[in-house]
Design an enzyme around this catalytic site. Structure first.
Site, PDB file in Angstrom:
ATOM      1  CG  HIS A  35      56.187  18.149  37.325  1.00  0.00           C
ATOM      2  ND1 HIS A  35      57.398  17.651  36.236  1.00  0.00           N
ATOM      3  CD2 HIS A  35      54.619  17.580  36.964  1.00  0.00           C
ATOM      4  CE1 HIS A  35      56.675  16.793  34.978  1.00  0.00           C
ATOM      5  NE2 HIS A  35      55.037  17.125  35.377  1.00  0.00           N
ATOM      6  CG  HIS A  66      49.079  13.269  37.652  1.00  0.00           C
ATOM      7  ND1 HIS A  66      50.310  13.839  37.153  1.00  0.00           N
ATOM      8  CD2 HIS A  66      49.103  12.524  36.766  1.00  0.00           C
ATOM      9  CE1 HIS A  66      50.891  13.651  36.496  1.00  0.00           C
ATOM     10  NE2 HIS A  66      50.005  12.516  35.703  1.00  0.00           N
TER      11      HIS A  66
END
Length: 261
Positions: free
Chosen positions: A68, A176
């Site tokens: 991201h 993550h």
């Protein structure tokens, strides 16, 4: 030396927990270097330039990224100009920034941080194992300490990376998945390892997001825009001690602290 590495910072609760607690934690735990994965700091997805600057002001020495990291284009120029912000190294070379940085601080040996992203259950990307080998071999000879943030979905891929880099780096930490694992250890070759650091975000949440939205997606099968949860935050990560000369891990401990006070 003693290093603190925090898991994925998620939204306002994560930002607030870091701002309000990092300086105290650094003092209480005698932390020499502090790093965190910041790819979800801005509203739960991505990292805005202003939030990266806030995190440095709060006391982080470096920020790693993940899938991201590319959401907010105002970060792109900062990726180029400020090497303290890393993006996964196995993205194409022509993209902004770098996935490796040697941090130099007076009174301490140099510390290299390498940021990689996995391929299992993730978007197609260059091989993280090949990238790890290439970048580590290219590090300056005077760097005894190397920390790898492997931003990956599958626990098996993360564990494989730990053993692939065993004895070659000081520590491999996973990010993550936002769920702190219970396997902090030192591999036989002297490499500290933890499958996932966890997250810095709302304690009462689903991976930092509002549970009701996640539930609705599961119950209906319909798409819903995720939103970062609110409320008191939690800080998760790992603290590890590294021998300054050999670069081998001496201790590796999962870290967790809530922000309810």
């Amino acid at each position: 030396m003693r290093i603190l590495f925090l898991g994925d910072i998620v939204g306002r609760p994560g930002m607030r927990a870091v701002r309000e607690n990092l300086a105290r934690i650094r003092e209480e735990e005698s932390v020499d270097f502090a790093f965190a994965n910041g790819e979800n700091a801005s509203g739960g997805y991505g990292l805005k330039a202003k939030h990266a600057k806030e995190l440095f002001k709060a006391g982080l020495d470096g920020i790693t990224g993940g899938n991201h990291i590319w959401k907010f284009k105002d970060l792109y120029s900062l990726l180029e100009s400020d090497g303290r912000i890393l993006r996964p190294h196995n993205y194409p070379d022509h993209l902004p920034g770098s996935g490796v940085r040697v941090f130099r601080k007076k009174g301490f040996p140099p510390v290299a941080v390498v940021n990689l992203i996995g391929r299992t259950f993730m978007p197609p990307i260059d091989c993280p194992f090949a990238a790890a080998e290439t970048v580590i071999d290219a590090l300056p000879a005077d760097v005894p300490v190397t920390i790898v943030d492997f931003h990956a979905e599958a626990t098996g891929e993360k564990i494989a990376m730990g053993y692939f880099l065993e004895g070659k780096v000081s520590a491999v930490v996973g990010t993550h998945t936002h769920v702190q694992t219970n396997d902090a250890k030192i591999l036989p070759g002297g490499t500290g390892y933890l499958t996932d650091l966890g997250m810095c975000g709302a304690e009462d949440s689903c991976l930092g997001m509002k549970p009701e939205i996640i539930l609705d997606r599961y119950l209906t099968g319909l798409p819903r825009q995720l939103e970062a949860a609110s409320g008191p935050g939690i800080l998760q990560g790992a603290i590890f001690d590294i021998d300054d000369t050999s670069g081998k891990a001496v201790s590796m401990t999962a870290f967790q602290q809530n922000n309810r006070a």
